[in-house]
Write a protein that holds these residues in place. Structure first.
Motif, short mmCIF file in Angstrom:
data_model
loop_
_atom_site.label_atom_id
_atom_site.label_comp_id
_atom_site.label_asym_id
_atom_site.label_seq_id
_atom_site.Cartn_x
_atom_site.Cartn_y
_atom_site.Cartn_z
N MET A 1 0.77 -1.24 0.03
CA MET A 1 -0.05 -0.01 0.02
C MET A 1 1.05 1.27 0.07
SD MET A 1 -3.00 1.07 2.70
CE MET A 1 -3.92 -0.38 2.37
N ASP A 2 0.72 2.15 -0.60
CA ASP A 2 1.23 3.56 -0.80
C ASP A 2 1.07 4.34 0.29
OD1 ASP A 2 2.71 5.46 -1.72
OD2 ASP A 2 1.87 5.77 -3.75
N SER A 3 1.74 4.57 1.23
CA SER A 3 1.71 5.35 2.35
C SER A 3 1.28 6.87 1.84
CB SER A 3 2.74 5.22 3.38
OG SER A 3 3.94 5.72 2.95
N GLU A 4 2.36 7.20 0.75
CA GLU A 4 2.22 8.61 0.28
C GLU A 4 0.99 9.21 0.18
OE1 GLU A 4 5.21 9.69 -2.68
OE2 GLU A 4 6.48 7.72 -2.17
N LYS A 5 -0.16 8.32 -0.21
CA LYS A 5 -1.49 8.90 -0.36
C LYS A 5 -2.25 9.07 0.89
CE LYS A 5 -1.75 6.35 -4.92
NZ LYS A 5 -2.44 5.18 -5.50
N LEU A 6 -1.69 8.62 1.80
CA LEU A 6 -2.63 8.79 3.18
C LEU A 6 -1.85 9.65 4.08
CD1 LEU A 6 -2.90 4.87 4.00
CD2 LEU A 6 -4.56 6.48 3.09
N TYR A 7 -0.37 9.97 4.17
CA TYR A 7 0.31 10.81 4.88
C TYR A 7 1.75 11.13 4.34
CZ TYR A 7 2.92 6.61 6.67
OH TYR A 7 3.87 5.86 6.65
N ARG A 8 2.28 12.15 4.63
CA ARG A 8 3.50 12.73 4.16
C ARG A 8 4.64 11.89 4.73
NH1 ARG A 8 6.40 18.76 4.24
NH2 ARG A 8 7.84 18.38 2.55
N ASP A 9 5.23 11.02 4.24
CA ASP A 9 6.10 10.04 4.68
C ASP A 9 7.45 10.75 4.70
OD1 ASP A 9 7.63 8.25 2.59
OD2 ASP A 9 6.01 9.44 1.71
N TYR A 10 8.55 10.33 5.56
CA TYR A 10 9.88 10.99 5.72
C TYR A 10 10.79 10.22 4.71
CZ TYR A 10 13.90 12.49 8.48
OH TYR A 10 15.20 12.90 9.09
N PRO A 11 10.69 9.25 4.27
CA PRO A 11 11.67 8.91 3.15
C PRO A 11 11.52 9.48 1.80
CG PRO A 11 10.90 6.87 4.45
CD PRO A 11 10.08 8.03 4.82
N SER A 12 10.45 9.72 1.59
CA SER A 12 9.89 10.83 0.25
C SER A 12 10.62 12.16 0.60
CB SER A 12 8.58 10.91 0.07
OG SER A 12 8.04 9.49 -0.28
N TYR A 13 10.35 12.75 1.91
CA TYR A 13 11.11 13.85 2.00
C TYR A 13 12.45 14.01 1.78
CZ TYR A 13 13.20 17.43 5.24
OH TYR A 13 13.97 18.11 5.94
N LEU A 14 13.30 13.01 2.40
CA LEU A 14 14.76 13.03 2.31
C LEU A 14 15.04 12.73 0.85
CD1 LEU A 14 15.52 10.82 5.33
CD2 LEU A 14 16.12 13.32 4.93
N ARG A 15 14.21 11.79 0.06
CA ARG A 15 14.82 11.61 -1.33
C ARG A 15 14.49 13.22 -2.30
NH1 ARG A 15 15.66 7.26 -4.42
NH2 ARG A 15 14.98 6.00 -2.87
N GLU A 16 13.54 13.57 -1.74
CA GLU A 16 13.34 15.16 -2.34
C GLU A 16 14.44 16.04 -2.31
OE1 GLU A 16 9.64 16.31 -1.07
OE2 GLU A 16 8.38 14.60 -1.94
N ARG A 17 14.93 15.97 -1.00
CA ARG A 17 15.87 16.94 -0.67
C ARG A 17 17.19 16.34 -1.27
NH1 ARG A 17 16.21 20.78 3.83
NH2 ARG A 17 18.62 21.19 3.99
N PHE A 18 17.52 15.16 -1.09
CA PHE A 18 18.95 14.83 -1.48
C PHE A 18 19.09 13.78 -2.61
CE2 PHE A 18 18.95 15.29 3.14
CZ PHE A 18 20.12 16.23 3.42
N GLY A 19 17.75 13.60 -3.36
CA GLY A 19 18.22 13.08 -4.60
C GLY A 19 18.54 11.42 -4.44
N CYS A 20 18.40 11.06 -3.30
CA CYS A 20 18.65 9.52 -3.19
C CYS A 20 18.31 9.17 -1.91
CB CYS A 20 20.22 9.51 -3.31
SG CYS A 20 21.25 10.26 -1.82
N ARG A 21 18.37 7.56 -1.65
CA ARG A 21 17.89 6.96 -0.30
C ARG A 21 18.86 7.47 0.51
NH1 ARG A 21 14.03 2.97 1.30
NH2 ARG A 21 14.38 3.08 3.78
N VAL A 22 18.17 8.18 1.97
CA VAL A 22 18.94 8.53 3.05
C VAL A 22 18.62 7.79 4.11
CG1 VAL A 22 19.42 10.75 4.34
CG2 VAL A 22 19.28 10.84 1.93
#
Length: 303
Positions: A1-22
């Motif tokens: 299940m895609d959590s991004e559709k339910l809440y703003r998740d942390y891994p996505s925030y970090l990937r947006e900021r750094f362009g990779c898995r953090v």
């Protein structure tokens, strides 16, 4: 299940900021807590044992050595390329500034560590430490993680937290004055708290200048006051279904811009007294997702 559709998740925030898995690396700096060293008390909060959420790694490994060991594992498991040094155990601003400066600097000396998360209490953040972290944040990501647990002062007194809600407000104000992001920790299922109390904490946080939350299930660790309460019948753990409802409804009352860094805890299996289902992290997350989808909830729906 895609959590991004339910809440703003942390891994996505970090990937947006750094362009990779953090990935976060939990660090044990061998510090203590005013609720254990006699300043406020000697036994800690009712749910905390002598390890203080720590690993004991500080007894044998430096900060740099802890990072090197963790990097190998996390890079293989999660394909992580960058890391955050997460000072997790006890209270990580509760020491002289020069000592803290050395600890933070040692973590940041690794070229793959792009920032820090500092776990601490809201009554243990002197201005000189915040000033130093603000200076560090010019070149690195720096988060302050404050353990609020509940926005109810009666609850904080009951769990022997040793600080007030006002102390949290003060810490947030001074932290945000320095443009440092704040993550608030809360616990669902605390003794004496009703469903309405937990929802009031969500509404409280939505009204404050915070950027993230960590939501924890209250599980019972062996060797704690809470274990004594459990054994005497003074405390009852939430069921998985009850936790799914509380967490899902909590998110629905949380501002949609707030990052959700965690939805449940990760107990050490050998320390866990109850509930045993707490160690089944994926089942617990799926229970929260299922509740939210079944009831048409997304983060911020009821703000």
């Amino acid at each position: 299940m895609d959590s991004e559709k339910l809440y703003r998740d942390y891994p996505s925030y970090l990937r947006e900021r750094f362009g990779c898995r953090v990935q976060k690396i939990s660090l044990d700096a061998g510090l203590t807590c005013p609720n254990r060293d006699g300043t406020l008390g000697r036994h800690g909060c009712i749910y905390c044992n002598a390890r203080g959420s720590g690993t004991g790694a500080a007894d044998t490994l430096t900060i740099a050595e802890q990072i090197q060991r963790a990097k190998t594992v996390l890079a293989r498991r999660y394909k992580a390329k960058k890391f955050l040094g997460y000072f997790q155990s006890y209270t990580n601003t509760y020491a002289p500034l020069e000592h803290l400066r050395r600890l933070y600097g040692e973590a940041l000396s690794d070229p793959d560590v792009v920032g820090l998360s500092i776990g601490t209490r809201p009554d243990c953040v002197p201005d000189d430490v915040l000033d130093h972290l603000a200076a560090v944040s010019r070149n690195h990501l720096v988060w302050l993680e404050y353990g609020l647990q509940s926005a109810n002062d009666a609850t904080l007194k009951r769990i022997r937290r040793g600080h007030s809600v006002a102390a949290f407000d003060d810490a947030v104000r001074r932290t945000r004055d320095r443009a440092l992001p704040v993550c608030a920790h809360v616990i669902l299922g605390l003794p004496g708290e009703s469903f309405e109390d937990m929802m009031a904490t969500a509404r409280f946080l939505s009204s404050r200048d915070i950027q993230a939350v960590k939501i924890h299930l209250l599980y019972v660790v062996r060797g704690t006051v809470l274990e004594q309460w459990l054994n005497s019948g003074r405390h009852r753990c939430l069921t998985r279904a009850e936790y799914a409802r509380c967490a899902g409804e909590f998110l629905a009352r949380l501002r949609p811009d707030i990052i959700v860094q965690r939805l449940t805890g990760d107990p050490h299996p050998e320390e866990l007294a109850a509930p045993r289902w707490a160690i089944e992290k994926q089942k617990n997350l799926q229970a929260v997702f299922h509740y939210m989808k079944e009831h048409g909830l997304v983060q911020g729906k009821h703000v």
